[in-house]
Design a protein around this motif. Structure first.
Motif, mmCIF file in Angstrom:
data_model
loop_
_atom_site.group_PDB
_atom_site.id
_atom_site.type_symbol
_atom_site.label_atom_id
_atom_site.label_comp_id
_atom_site.label_asym_id
_atom_site.label_seq_id
_atom_site.Cartn_x
_atom_site.Cartn_y
_atom_site.Cartn_z
ATOM 1 N N SER A 113 0.789 -0.979 0.066
ATOM 2 C CA SER A 113 -0.162 -0.163 0.031
ATOM 3 C C SER A 113 0.783 1.200 0.056
ATOM 4 O O SER A 113 0.442 2.181 -0.706
ATOM 5 C CB SER A 113 -1.010 -0.092 1.307
ATOM 6 N N PHE A 114 1.872 1.195 0.769
ATOM 7 C CA PHE A 114 2.684 2.653 0.850
ATOM 8 C C PHE A 114 4.031 2.419 0.402
ATOM 9 O O PHE A 114 4.869 3.478 0.209
ATOM 10 C CB PHE A 114 2.862 2.690 2.487
ATOM 11 N N LEU A 256 -6.167 11.745 2.687
ATOM 12 C CA LEU A 256 -6.444 10.314 2.909
ATOM 13 C C LEU A 256 -5.571 9.550 3.103
ATOM 14 O O LEU A 256 -5.850 8.464 4.039
ATOM 15 C CB LEU A 256 -7.309 10.020 1.637
ATOM 16 N N THR A 257 -4.382 9.372 2.488
ATOM 17 C CA THR A 257 -3.372 8.350 2.862
ATOM 18 C C THR A 257 -2.927 8.571 4.138
ATOM 19 O O THR A 257 -2.455 7.620 4.895
ATOM 20 C CB THR A 257 -2.145 8.577 1.909
ATOM 21 N N TRP A 258 -2.566 9.941 4.750
ATOM 22 C CA TRP A 258 -2.269 10.042 6.001
ATOM 23 C C TRP A 258 -3.155 9.374 6.930
ATOM 24 O O TRP A 258 -2.822 8.992 8.002
ATOM 25 C CB TRP A 258 -1.925 11.640 6.177
ATOM 26 N N LEU A 259 -4.372 9.542 6.808
ATOM 27 C CA LEU A 259 -5.649 9.105 7.726
ATOM 28 C C LEU A 259 -5.226 7.436 7.563
ATOM 29 O O LEU A 259 -5.401 6.858 8.635
ATOM 30 C CB LEU A 259 -7.020 9.214 7.326
ATOM 31 N N TYR A 260 -5.241 6.898 6.526
ATOM 32 C CA TYR A 260 -4.910 5.542 6.152
ATOM 33 C C TYR A 260 -3.579 4.938 7.186
ATOM 34 O O TYR A 260 -3.630 3.848 7.695
ATOM 35 C CB TYR A 260 -4.936 4.936 4.965
ATOM 36 N N VAL A 261 -2.522 5.863 7.040
ATOM 37 C CA VAL A 261 -1.451 5.546 7.601
ATOM 38 C C VAL A 261 -1.454 5.337 9.210
ATOM 39 O O VAL A 261 -1.067 4.559 9.630
ATOM 40 C CB VAL A 261 -0.088 6.446 7.237
ATOM 41 N N GLY A 263 -4.214 5.048 10.954
ATOM 42 C CA GLY A 263 -5.157 3.632 11.235
ATOM 43 C C GLY A 263 -4.366 2.704 11.193
ATOM 44 O O GLY A 263 -4.293 1.539 11.966
ATOM 45 N N PHE A 264 -3.566 2.472 10.026
ATOM 46 C CA PHE A 264 -2.603 1.323 10.003
ATOM 47 C C PHE A 264 -1.631 1.137 10.852
ATOM 48 O O PHE A 264 -1.587 0.057 11.525
ATOM 49 C CB PHE A 264 -1.968 1.320 8.456
ATOM 50 N N GLU A 406 -9.414 -5.762 8.854
ATOM 51 C CA GLU A 406 -10.812 -5.917 8.669
ATOM 52 C C GLU A 406 -11.383 -6.900 9.203
ATOM 53 O O GLU A 406 -12.640 -6.834 9.837
ATOM 54 C CB GLU A 406 -11.056 -6.010 6.913
#
Length: 449
Positions: A113-114, A256-261, A263-264, A406
């Motif tokens: 993903s990153f 959006l990527t920052w938020l995903y990171v 949370g990840f 998930e």
């Protein structure tokens, strides 16, 4: 005058001899990091456990899509940090650090993903969150939010994924031996070798698991390396990547990527913490001197090692049950064994070419067995009842199909819905009372499970 029955003068020569033996067995110091009278036992344990940790670390690195050399360097740093921490704030006394098998699919997802170039920042952020958990001792609340049986289900799902991913190595053959017919002689031979290797491994593990669990690993690796000199088979390839120190800076270009990171990283931090808490519970049970574990002190060593590894692109770590059990059975009494483990693995970090003597089928057998042991953790849930067992198995399937993040969230949501239905429709509780009852768990006042 009759003497008092409790007087020490009544001691017999036999009892005095027994007391003298007990005094000899008492450690000369209480240090978790090093004790002179355990030096040779810890040295032996460190060498054995370090040798066993190498193929496990290699397999987890491949599963995580990380360079093998980077994974080994992560373990070395974690060992050194763990030993130093044992002088100051010991968490456990015989736990052996390693890269987290339960997080392998998550790290692979992060790489996909990153990009591997951004994973250093993700690990740094994970360590920072773990530092907050350690500072405020939040691990006890995490365990209240995530039932133990769901963690077992999560690990079982990861174990299934590991076993299936490495299964292909049991019938892999060199490109030069491939033909239009898939099941040719070379592939059939490779399958027979893998089956025989697995059967011997299981037999030896069953026989020596309570005395010397490293024996099956040694036999499989040595026999595989010798067999590879006679038969052409796929061998492990280790890329000799440079280990450069650099700041773990992010390269993201969208909110959006920052938020995903974020949370990840939170997911990585929480799962790593939960695994360590569960490992400490197991390590405390097998401690030869029955010493108490301090999980929060263990978290201190974890987040420091994780943060340090982020500066060379390393992975997450924890004190694993498998390596810690081997460490104990090999004779470990203090964390000095962990320092020895670090030096054993450091040798292979510097000399990665020696790892290429390992056949892929040997690695596959070890990793399939590791995955199977993680799946068998579901048996620990059986005593908690049918509901816990069913939900744990469902969590395992969700984690396997959808991923750890998930799968665990869906299992938690289902658990919450079932609790709500039972409390609302069976016990006639209102929604506000249900929420209050659930929050009471975090205040130590019982509450809903």
């Amino acid at each position: 005058m009759a003497q008092d029955n409790n007087s020490p003068d009544q001691s017999t020569p036999q009892s005095k001899q027994t007391d003298r033996k007990k005094k000899i067995q008492i450690p000369i110091s209480n240090s978790a990091a090093f004790q002179v009278n355990f030096f040779f036992r810890d040295l032996q344990a460190g060498i054995i456990t370090g040798a066993m940790a190498i193929p496990l670390t290699t397999g987890i690195a491949m599963m995580s899509d990380y360079p093998i050399k980077v994974a080994l360097a992560t373990v070395v740093l974690a060992c050194f940090v763990g030993w130093i921490n044992a002088w100051i704030r010991p968490g456990n006394y015989i736990g052996a650090p390693g890269v987290a098998a339960g997080l392998a699919p998550v790290l692979a997802l992060g790489v996909a993903s990153f990009g591997i170039e951004n994973m250093a920042f993700v690990i740094f952020l994970t360590a920072f969150m773990q530092a907050i958990i350690w500072k405020f001792d939040l691990q006890k609340y995490i365990l209240l939010a995530v039932p133990e049986y769901l963690v077992e289900g999560l690990l079982a799902g990861v174990g299934l994924k590991i076993a299936i991913n490495f299964f292909a190595m049991t019938y892999e053959i060199p490109e030069g031996l491939a033909s239009e017919v898939f099941w040719n002689g070379a592939r059939t031979q490779m399958v027979l070798i893998s089956v025989a290797g697995f059967a011997v491994f299981i037999y030896l593990f069953t026989k020596f698991q309570t005395t010397q669990p490293a024996i099956p690993y040694f036999v499989l690796i040595i026999a595989g390396a010798l067999l590879a000199q006679l038969i052409t088979m796929p061998m492990l390839h280790v890329e000799d990547v440079p280990l450069n120190l650099s700041l773990p800076l992010p390269h993201f270009d969208s909110t959006l990527t920052w938020l995903y990171v974020i949370g990840f990283a939170a997911m990585l931090a929480i799962i790593d913490v939960i695994e360590q808490v569960m490992s400490n519970a197991a390590i405390q049970k097998i401690d030869p001197l029955q010493r108490k574990c301090n999980t929060n002190n263990s978290l201190l060593a974890i987040w420091i090692a994780n943060m340090g590894s982020s500066f060379f692109g390393g992975m997450t770590n924890l004190d694993g049950v498998a390596k810690s059990t081997t460490n104990k059975l090999a004779g470990a009494y203090t964390k000095f064994s962990v320092l020895v483990i670090g030096f054993v693995i450091l040798f292979f970090v510097v000399n990665t070419q020696y790892l290429e003597y390992l056949p892929k089928f040997s690695l596959a057998v070890i990793m399939i067995f590791t995955g199977w042991k993680m799946m068998m953790g579901l048996l620990h849930v059986a005593h908690q009842g049918q509901y816990a067992m069913i939900l744990a198995m469902l969590c395992a399937l969700l984690v396997y199909r959808l991923g750890i993040f998930e799968g665990l969230l869906l299992a938690l949501a289902m658990h919450g819905i079932v609790n709500y239905i039972v409390l609302h429709h069976v016990h006639n509780m209102k929604s506000r009372a249900i929420i209050k009852k659930y929050l009471e768990r975090f205040a130590g006042e019982g509450g809903a499970d």
